[in-house]
Design an enzyme around this catalytic site. Structure first.
Site: not given
Length: 215
Positions: A146, A2, A40, A47, A63, A49, A101
């Site tokens: 930033t 991404f 995704s 992330c 999960a 699915t 992640h």
């Protein structure tokens, strides 16, 4: 992969809790133009699915690991979430490399107006703070931002009105938990340096060894 440029804000309309997981259903609009099963979607920076699509809603399984690392477990019905589809090969790279992640969470310590900008100060663990540098990139709830200033325990970002208005940052307040993803480049550099140091400590350096590796 991404970019951290949020496409739209969706609404949680379903949460089916398992023993250590959640089946999350989100309603949105823009992302469905080319969204398919198995694609995704960055959801507050995580992330996920897509397992089911119905009209302008998608469902994804969250999960145990994702719940432990992020704030998705604290979501409720009608909670707002930042959404971004995976980057297309022909698209513009507007933010920075974002994997979806999550490294961990941070807590907002201060929200302060500064003319047109809004400053958010966030505290996090030393494990996460170790990879945050001034003027480097950080992902907050899936938003590429930033870093403006850094201390030992906190960092701050200065957010323009457009970013605040188009993301869930507009609703964030002191005490809220946000998902954080460090810039992955720093992690790779650290690992390579550690491996190089380990190799150097166990290998006798010589002119022959240097020449062997092309130096």
């Amino acid at each position: 992969m991404f970019t951290g440029i949020v496409e739209e804000v969706g609404k949680v309309i379903g949460m089916n809790h398992g023993p250590k997981s959640v089946k999350l259903t989100v309603a949105a609009t823009l992302i469905f133009t080319d969204l398919g099963i198995g694609d995704s979607v960055s959801t507050n920076g995580v992330c996920l699915t897509v397992t089911h699509i119905s009209g302008n809603t998608f469902t994804a399984d969250v999960a145990h690991e994702s719940l432990n690392r992020s704030n998705l477990g604290a979501l409720k019905l009608q909670s707002s979430v930042n959404l971004e589809r995976a980057m297309s090969a022909c698209g513009r790279f507007g933010g920075h490399i974002v994997t979806g992640h999550i490294d961990g969470a941070g807590v907002i310590q201060a929200v302060k107006a500064d003319d047109i900008a809004i400053w958010y100060t966030i505290a996090s663990s030393s494990r996460i703070m170790a990879y945050i540098v001034e003027k480097g990139s950080i992902t907050i709830d899936g938003i590429s931002l930033t870093v403006a200033t850094v201390t030992d325990k906190t960092f701050s970002v200065s957010v323009i009105p457009h970013t605040a208005s188009q993301t869930t940052l507009r609703d964030r307040k002191v005490g809220d938990t946000v998902n954080l993803e460090n810039d992955i480049v720093g992690k790779y550099i650290e690992k390579l340096m550690c491996q190089a140091q380990e190799t150097a400590s166990t290998t006798k350096l010589s002119m022959e060894k240097i020449a062997q590796y092309g130096f």
